[in-house]
Design an enzyme around this catalytic site. Structure first.
Site, PDB file in Angstrom:
ATOM      1  N   HIS A   1       1.027  -1.072  -0.018  1.00 62.06           N
ATOM      2  CA  HIS A   1       0.141   0.147   0.079  1.00 62.06           C
ATOM      3  C   HIS A   1       0.888   1.320   0.112  1.00 62.06           C
ATOM      4  O   HIS A   1       0.279   2.287  -0.287  1.00 62.06           O
ATOM      5  CB  HIS A   1      -0.962  -0.116   1.200  1.00 62.06           C
ATOM      6  CG  HIS A   1      -2.094  -1.030   1.229  1.00 62.06           C
ATOM      7  ND1 HIS A   1      -2.839  -1.325   0.210  1.00 62.06           N
ATOM      8  CD2 HIS A   1      -2.190  -2.238   2.131  1.00 62.06           C
ATOM      9  CE1 HIS A   1      -3.494  -2.269   0.457  1.00 62.06           C
ATOM     10  NE2 HIS A   1      -3.145  -2.792   1.590  1.00 62.06           N
TER      11      HIS A   1
ATOM     12  N   HIS B   1       6.667   7.362   5.124  1.00 64.92           N
ATOM     13  CA  HIS B   1       6.155   6.756   4.063  1.00 64.92           C
ATOM     14  C   HIS B   1       5.477   7.714   2.989  1.00 64.92           C
ATOM     15  O   HIS B   1       5.507   8.869   3.509  1.00 64.92           O
ATOM     16  CB  HIS B   1       5.117   5.715   4.319  1.00 64.92           C
ATOM     17  CG  HIS B   1       3.795   6.290   5.114  1.00 64.92           C
ATOM     18  ND1 HIS B   1       3.812   6.238   6.370  1.00 64.92           N
ATOM     19  CD2 HIS B   1       2.660   6.682   4.429  1.00 64.92           C
ATOM     20  CE1 HIS B   1       2.787   6.812   6.861  1.00 64.92           C
ATOM     21  NE2 HIS B   1       1.904   7.135   5.719  1.00 64.92           N
TER      22      HIS B   1
ATOM     23  N   HIS C   1       2.696   8.860  -0.268  1.00 69.57           N
ATOM     24  CA  HIS C   1       1.599   8.934  -1.124  1.00 69.57           C
ATOM     25  C   HIS C   1       1.573   9.677  -2.425  1.00 69.57           C
ATOM     26  O   HIS C   1       2.084  10.727  -2.255  1.00 69.57           O
ATOM     27  CB  HIS C   1       0.211   9.310  -0.116  1.00 69.57           C
ATOM     28  CG  HIS C   1      -0.150   8.602   1.307  1.00 69.57           C
ATOM     29  ND1 HIS C   1      -0.782   7.475   1.173  1.00 69.57           N
ATOM     30  CD2 HIS C   1       0.704   8.774   2.430  1.00 69.57           C
ATOM     31  CE1 HIS C   1      -0.906   7.030   2.191  1.00 69.57           C
ATOM     32  NE2 HIS C   1       0.177   7.739   3.106  1.00 69.57           N
TER      33      HIS C   1
ATOM     34  N   HIS D   1       4.732  11.081   5.014  1.00 69.74           N
ATOM     35  CA  HIS D   1       4.268  11.137   6.305  1.00 69.74           C
ATOM     36  C   HIS D   1       5.042  10.816   7.305  1.00 69.74           C
ATOM     37  O   HIS D   1       5.698   9.605   6.957  1.00 69.74           O
ATOM     38  CB  HIS D   1       2.987  10.525   6.376  1.00 69.74           C
ATOM     39  CG  HIS D   1       1.519  11.106   5.793  1.00 69.74           C
ATOM     40  ND1 HIS D   1       0.681  10.438   5.395  1.00 69.74           N
ATOM     41  CD2 HIS D   1       1.400  12.141   5.141  1.00 69.74           C
ATOM     42  CE1 HIS D   1      -0.369  11.026   4.573  1.00 69.74           C
ATOM     43  NE2 HIS D   1       0.425  12.153   4.503  1.00 69.74           N
TER      44      HIS D   1
ATOM     45  N   THR E   1      -4.882   7.717   7.774  1.00 74.39           N
ATOM     46  CA  THR E   1      -5.432   7.888   6.500  1.00 74.39           C
ATOM     47  C   THR E   1      -5.737   6.294   5.705  1.00 74.39           C
ATOM     48  O   THR E   1      -6.300   6.420   4.824  1.00 74.39           O
ATOM     49  CB  THR E   1      -4.523   8.768   5.480  1.00 74.39           C
ATOM     50  OG1 THR E   1      -3.331   7.899   4.958  1.00 74.39           O
ATOM     51  CG2 THR E   1      -4.538  10.114   5.969  1.00 74.39           C
ATOM     52  N   THR E   2      -5.413   5.372   6.691  1.00 75.77           N
ATOM     53  CA  THR E   2      -5.731   3.989   6.133  1.00 75.77           C
ATOM     54  C   THR E   2      -6.374   3.231   7.304  1.00 75.77           C
ATOM     55  O   THR E   2      -6.231   3.874   8.408  1.00 75.77           O
ATOM     56  CB  THR E   2      -4.464   3.224   5.680  1.00 75.77           C
ATOM     57  OG1 THR E   2      -3.432   3.063   6.833  1.00 75.77           O
ATOM     58  CG2 THR E   2      -3.675   4.167   4.680  1.00 75.77           C
TER      59      THR E   2
END
Length: 243
Positions: free
Chosen positions: A84, A109, A111, A128, A194-195
């Site tokens: 992800h 990580h 996005h 993030h 956010t996940t």
């Protein structure tokens, strides 16, 4: 004491490895996509909450925000592709001091494209930096990247991002402070992961000054994940964004 430790373990697992409930897959599209997360399992019910992230940062409220107090040492030791996202594991010893508490830097990580927007603007890449205090409370520093010149700090982390399920070392071990801009002015709001499990109560600190990465670097990250990995914008509701 055991209950507190157990709760901290769940939060740190979610923050540090984007762990999810075993047997409950989620994704960014289709029947397991963001619009269905809250219904996949009761453990994901917070995904339908009122204080979710990402948001479009707008309608700012002026506030006396204290300068970010960072105590970072070199600790970026390895990078792993979790499917992800591409995540950099950070060794213990670095922290953010916020509201009188120390939040240890656990990992950072990426996005693609950005999850949060600033005044309606999306960016091709968002980083993030995830921190947690001893009680498991989370604080995230968000970095926006615009397309431009080659970013030498990202290049230090990997020559090419690992493929799904793979891990590769970072040598020499890198310092996350080198990734940040000199100007650490920021916006602040209360939000969530956010996940899944979309845990709320996360302190979000979004840096105002964007960084730069090349089109090739952004594409390499996107190709490594295989798809866009940004959750759609969530309603701001009654929250305020401080600046």
């Amino acid at each position: 004491m055991k209950r507190a430790a157990f709760g901290l373990g769940i939060l740190l697992a979610s923050a540090n490895a984007w762990a999810v409930t075993p047997g409950v897959p989620w994704d960014y599209s289709g029947k397991s996509g963001p619009e269905h997360w809250a219904k996949l399992t009761p453990e994901f019910s917070a995904c339908a909450g009122k204080n979710q992230t990402p948001v479009d940062l707008t309608g700012f409220v002026e506030a006396e925000l204290k300068p970010l107090a960072l105590s970072y040492t070199a600790g970026a030791s390895k990078v792993v592709n979790l499917g992800h996202t591409v995540q950099v594991v950070y060794e213990p010893g670095s922290h953010l001091t916020l509201d009188g508490k120390d939040y240890a830097l656990l990992q950072f990580h990426f996005h693609m494209p950005s999850e949060n927007h600033i005044k309606g603007q999306s960016y091709p890449l968002e980083g993030h930096l995830v921190h947690a205090d001893e009680q498991g409370n989370l604080a995230v520093i968000a970095l926006m990247f615009k397309a431009g010149d080659h970013n030498p700090v990202l290049a230090q982390l990997w020559e090419k991002p690992p493929k799904t399920g793979q891990t590769q070392p970072i040598s020499p071990v890198a310092n996350a402070r080198d990734l940040l801009p000199e100007n650490l002015d920021y916006y602040r709001f209360s939000g969530s992961l956010t996940t899944p499990p979309c845990t709320e109560g996360v302190r979000w600190l979004v840096l105002k000054e964007p960084l730069v990465a090349s089109d090739e670097q952004i594409k390499a990250l996107t190709d490594a994940v295989g798809h866009a990995n940004n959750r759609p914008l969530q309603p701001l509701n009654s929250r305020v964004v401080l600046q």
